[in-house]
Scaffold this motif. Structure first.
Motif, PDB file in Angstrom:
ATOM      1  N   SER A  33      75.628 132.412 -76.899  1.00 42.56           N
ATOM      2  CA  SER A  33      74.604 132.120 -75.621  1.00 42.56           C
ATOM      3  C   SER A  33      74.617 134.816 -75.421  1.00 42.56           C
ATOM      4  O   SER A  33      75.049 134.699 -75.417  1.00 42.56           O
ATOM      5  N   TRP A  39      76.574 137.442 -67.396  1.00 45.48           N
ATOM      6  CA  TRP A  39      77.627 136.338 -66.417  1.00 45.48           C
ATOM      7  C   TRP A  39      78.724 136.933 -66.525  1.00 45.48           C
ATOM      8  O   TRP A  39      79.261 136.975 -65.031  1.00 45.48           O
ATOM      9  N   LEU A  81      86.840 130.020 -68.483  1.00 46.69           N
ATOM     10  CA  LEU A  81      86.130 128.543 -68.115  1.00 46.69           C
ATOM     11  C   LEU A  81      84.552 128.581 -68.603  1.00 46.69           C
ATOM     12  O   LEU A  81      83.803 128.457 -69.075  1.00 46.69           O
ATOM     13  N   PRO A  83      80.471 130.167 -69.084  1.00 47.65           N
ATOM     14  CA  PRO A  83      79.182 129.615 -68.245  1.00 47.65           C
ATOM     15  C   PRO A  83      79.240 128.081 -68.945  1.00 47.65           C
ATOM     16  O   PRO A  83      79.354 128.006 -70.031  1.00 47.65           O
ATOM     17  N   TYR A  84      78.130 127.203 -68.771  1.00 48.22           N
ATOM     18  CA  TYR A  84      77.805 125.921 -69.617  1.00 48.22           C
ATOM     19  C   TYR A  84      77.445 125.768 -70.659  1.00 48.22           C
ATOM     20  O   TYR A  84      78.231 125.258 -71.432  1.00 48.22           O
ATOM     21  N   GLU A  85      76.954 126.712 -71.262  1.00 50.80           N
ATOM     22  CA  GLU A  85      76.265 127.186 -72.349  1.00 50.80           C
ATOM     23  C   GLU A  85      77.619 127.697 -73.324  1.00 50.80           C
ATOM     24  O   GLU A  85      77.190 127.546 -74.620  1.00 50.80           O
ATOM     25  N   LEU A  87      81.831 127.453 -75.011  1.00 51.30           N
ATOM     26  CA  LEU A  87      82.781 127.117 -75.394  1.00 51.30           C
ATOM     27  C   LEU A  87      84.327 128.190 -75.700  1.00 51.30           C
ATOM     28  O   LEU A  87      83.637 128.504 -76.228  1.00 51.30           O
TER      29      LEU A  87
END
Length: 97
Positions: A33, A39, A81, A83-85, A87
């Motif tokens: 991402s 981030w 952990l 960001p959401y985008e 894994l």
């Protein structure tokens, strides 16, 4: 009423590990991402550590990190952990001079 925990020299105590270390983080997973490097930079700035992207692919990002040992550890935890985008599947670290 005073807040004794907020002022240096007036009951405030620094509990961070002040030893400065330098590590390279290799973060693996779905980490391609475009938002992830920004981030990481934002969280590094909040922690007061230096983090520079050395290389980056869709499945791996490598960072050179320098700062207080406890805060470098905290950045590793934050990166795990992510960001959401992204894994994050694995983070490996090696010390650098």
């Amino acid at each position: 009423m005073t807040d004794a925990g907020s002022r240096p020299g007036d009951g405030w105590r620094d509990t961070s590990d002040a030893r400065l270390i330098g590590d390279v983080f290799s973060i693996e997973g779905r980490v391609g991402s475009d938002a992830f490097p920004a981030w990481i930079a934002g969280h590094a700035r909040k922690l007061g550590v230096e983090a520079v992207v050395v290389s980056r692919t869709a499945f791996r990002i490598e960072l050179r990190v320098r700062g207080a040992a406890a805060l470098v550890d905290a950045l590793e935890m934050g990166c795990s952990l992510g960001p959401y985008e992204v894994l994050v599947e694995r983070i490996s670290r090696r010390a650098v001079p």
